[in-house]
Write an enzyme that holds these catalytic residues in place. Structure first.
Site, PDB file in Angstrom:
ATOM      1  N   ASN A   9      -2.093   2.541  -9.354  1.00  0.00           N
ATOM      2  CA  ASN A   9      -3.090   3.564  -9.017  1.00  0.00           C
ATOM      3  C   ASN A   9      -2.534   4.915  -9.476  1.00  0.00           C
ATOM      4  OD1 ASN A   9      -4.862   5.355  -7.843  1.00  0.00           O
ATOM      5  ND2 ASN A   9      -4.248   4.916  -5.726  1.00  0.00           N
ATOM      6  N   TRP A  10      -3.044   5.393 -10.588  1.00  0.00           N
ATOM      7  CA  TRP A  10      -2.488   6.620 -11.179  1.00  0.00           C
ATOM      8  C   TRP A  10      -2.889   7.866 -10.410  1.00  0.00           C
ATOM      9  CZ3 TRP A  10      -2.887   6.531 -17.267  1.00  0.00           C
ATOM     10  CH2 TRP A  10      -2.415   5.303 -17.749  1.00  0.00           C
ATOM     11  N   LYS A  11      -3.896   7.743  -9.556  1.00  0.00           N
ATOM     12  CA  LYS A  11      -4.441   8.918  -8.844  1.00  0.00           C
ATOM     13  C   LYS A  11      -4.830   9.998  -9.860  1.00  0.00           C
ATOM     14  CE  LYS A  11      -1.842   7.470  -4.863  1.00  0.00           C
ATOM     15  NZ  LYS A  11      -1.220   7.797  -3.605  1.00  0.00           N
ATOM     16  N   GLU A  98      -6.728   8.180   0.714  1.00  0.00           N
ATOM     17  CA  GLU A  98      -6.970   9.573   0.307  1.00  0.00           C
ATOM     18  C   GLU A  98      -8.470   9.871   0.232  1.00  0.00           C
ATOM     19  OE1 GLU A  98      -4.409   9.439  -3.117  1.00  0.00           O
ATOM     20  OE2 GLU A  98      -2.698   9.334  -1.758  1.00  0.00           O
ATOM     21  N   GLU A 168      -2.476  -0.621   3.219  1.00  0.00           N
ATOM     22  CA  GLU A 168      -1.709   0.582   2.901  1.00  0.00           C
ATOM     23  C   GLU A 168      -1.619   1.471   4.135  1.00  0.00           C
ATOM     24  OE1 GLU A 168      -1.767   1.587  -1.529  1.00  0.00           O
ATOM     25  OE2 GLU A 168      -3.601   2.387  -0.704  1.00  0.00           O
ATOM     26  N   GLY A 174       2.896   7.758  -0.389  1.00  0.00           N
ATOM     27  CA  GLY A 174       3.461   8.964  -1.001  1.00  0.00           C
ATOM     28  C   GLY A 174       4.543   9.628  -0.165  1.00  0.00           C
ATOM     29  N   SER A 214       4.471   3.632  -0.923  1.00  0.00           N
ATOM     30  CA  SER A 214       5.879   3.818  -1.301  1.00  0.00           C
ATOM     31  C   SER A 214       6.555   2.537  -1.799  1.00  0.00           C
ATOM     32  CB  SER A 214       6.662   4.449  -0.144  1.00  0.00           C
ATOM     33  OG  SER A 214       6.168   5.754   0.112  1.00  0.00           O
TER      34      SER A 214
HETATM   35  P1  PGA Z   1       2.451   5.492  -3.311  1.00  0.00           P
HETATM   36  O1  PGA Z   1       0.851   5.342  -3.304  1.00  0.00           O
HETATM   37  O2  PGA Z   1       2.992   4.243  -3.975  1.00  0.00           O
HETATM   38  O3  PGA Z   1       2.724   6.724  -4.117  1.00  0.00           O
HETATM   39  O4  PGA Z   1       2.879   5.599  -1.907  1.00  0.00           O
HETATM   40  C1  PGA Z   1       0.245   4.107  -3.074  1.00  0.00           C
HETATM   41  C2  PGA Z   1      -1.242   4.276  -3.040  1.00  0.00           C
HETATM   42  O5  PGA Z   1      -1.707   5.327  -2.570  1.00  0.00           O
HETATM   43  O6  PGA Z   1      -2.009   3.404  -3.465  1.00  0.00           O
END
Ligand code: PGA
Length: 257
Positions: A9-11, A98, A168, A174, A214
């Site tokens: 997931n590149w966001k 998010e 998650e 994050g 994470s």
């Molecule tokens: P992260 O994000 O690996 O940076 O914690 C995971 C996600 O939000 O899908």
């Protein structure tokens, strides 16, 4: 048997040209392996160009990070399922924390998005997870299974087939503070039990449940050793070739369950 799935997931990272460079490099490093499915979820603006690069590299699938539930219309700033299909997406992330916390997505919206994804032939990845407060109040299982039930409400067992769930925990995303393997396994079990009671044992056994929050090259082997954890949804660590490739390698090296 459930095929392991690793999703990047590149966001909101990488322009279309950065994405093309990155995916060329990644495609060279990630060898095809029938035991592991890999999905890249770049921002909307990079989907088409990434699809152009992937064309010849069919072992990397394309996913989007969100969709609107309507197919078209006056929804300024939104992107629909048919648009995502048209640029080559086969997966779509739905209800990421998010989206829920920063953009106010509710379970009802998420349910409509899941239905729209399915109606458009996209495989939805439904994200669920508890906040730190909810965990401390011992509400984790109730919150997470409640989100699963709301997101998948009234779908038949047949309709569940293309669905993946990503557990998650909000406090792990994050933050560098992943759930322990034991914590993740316990919640995955609760989710699977809720699918068994809401649908059927067969649907529960078929459902892929990923862990996200994470995930790193360091903790991936321990998480992916567990038969309950069918893969990972990776944020930060998917933005660099080496760390993403190392996580994919951990998936390839996991014991056959
Ligand atoms: P992260 O994000 O690996 O940076 O914690 C995971 C996600 O939000 O899908």
């Amino acid at each position: 048997m459930r095929t392991t799935l690793i999703v990047g997931n590149w966001k909101m990272n990488k322009t279309a040209s950065e994405a093309v460079r990155f995916v060329r490099e990644l495609a060279g490093v990630l060898a095809k392996d029938p035991a592991v499915e890999i999905v890249l979820a770049p921002p909307f603006t990079a989907l088409e160009s990434v699809h152009g690069v992937l064309g010849s590299v069919s072992h990397l699938a394309l996913g989007a990070q969100n969709l609107h539930w309507e197919s078209q219309g006056a929804f300024t700033g939104e992107i629909s399922g048919p648009m995502l299909r048209d640029v080559g997406c086969t997966y779509v992330i739905v209800g990421h924390s998010e989206r829920r916390t920063l953009f106010g997505e509710q379970d009802g919206d998420i349910h409509k998005k899941i239905r729209s994804a399915l109606a458009n032939g996209l495989r939805p990845i439904l994200c669920v997870g508890e906040s730190l407060d909810e965990r401390e109040l011992n509400r984790t299982d109730a919150v997470v299974t409640g989100q699963v039930a709301a997101g998948l409400a009234e779908l038949t067992a047949e309709q569940l087939k293309p669905v993946t769930i990503a557990y998650e925990p909000v406090w792990a995303i994050g933050t560098g503070r992943a759930a322990t393997t034991e914590q993740a396994v316990a919640v995955h079990r609760a989710i699977r039990a809720s699918i068994a009671s809401g649908w059927s044992m067969e649907a529960a056994n078929r459902m892929r449940i990923l862990y996200g929050g994470s995930v790193t090259p360091q903790n991936a082997p321990s998480l992916l050793r567990e038969s309950e954890i069918d893969g990972a949804l990776v944020g930060g660590a998917c933005l660099k070739t080496e760390s993403f490739a190392t996580i994919v390698l951990a998936a390839k090296n996991r014991p056959v369950h």
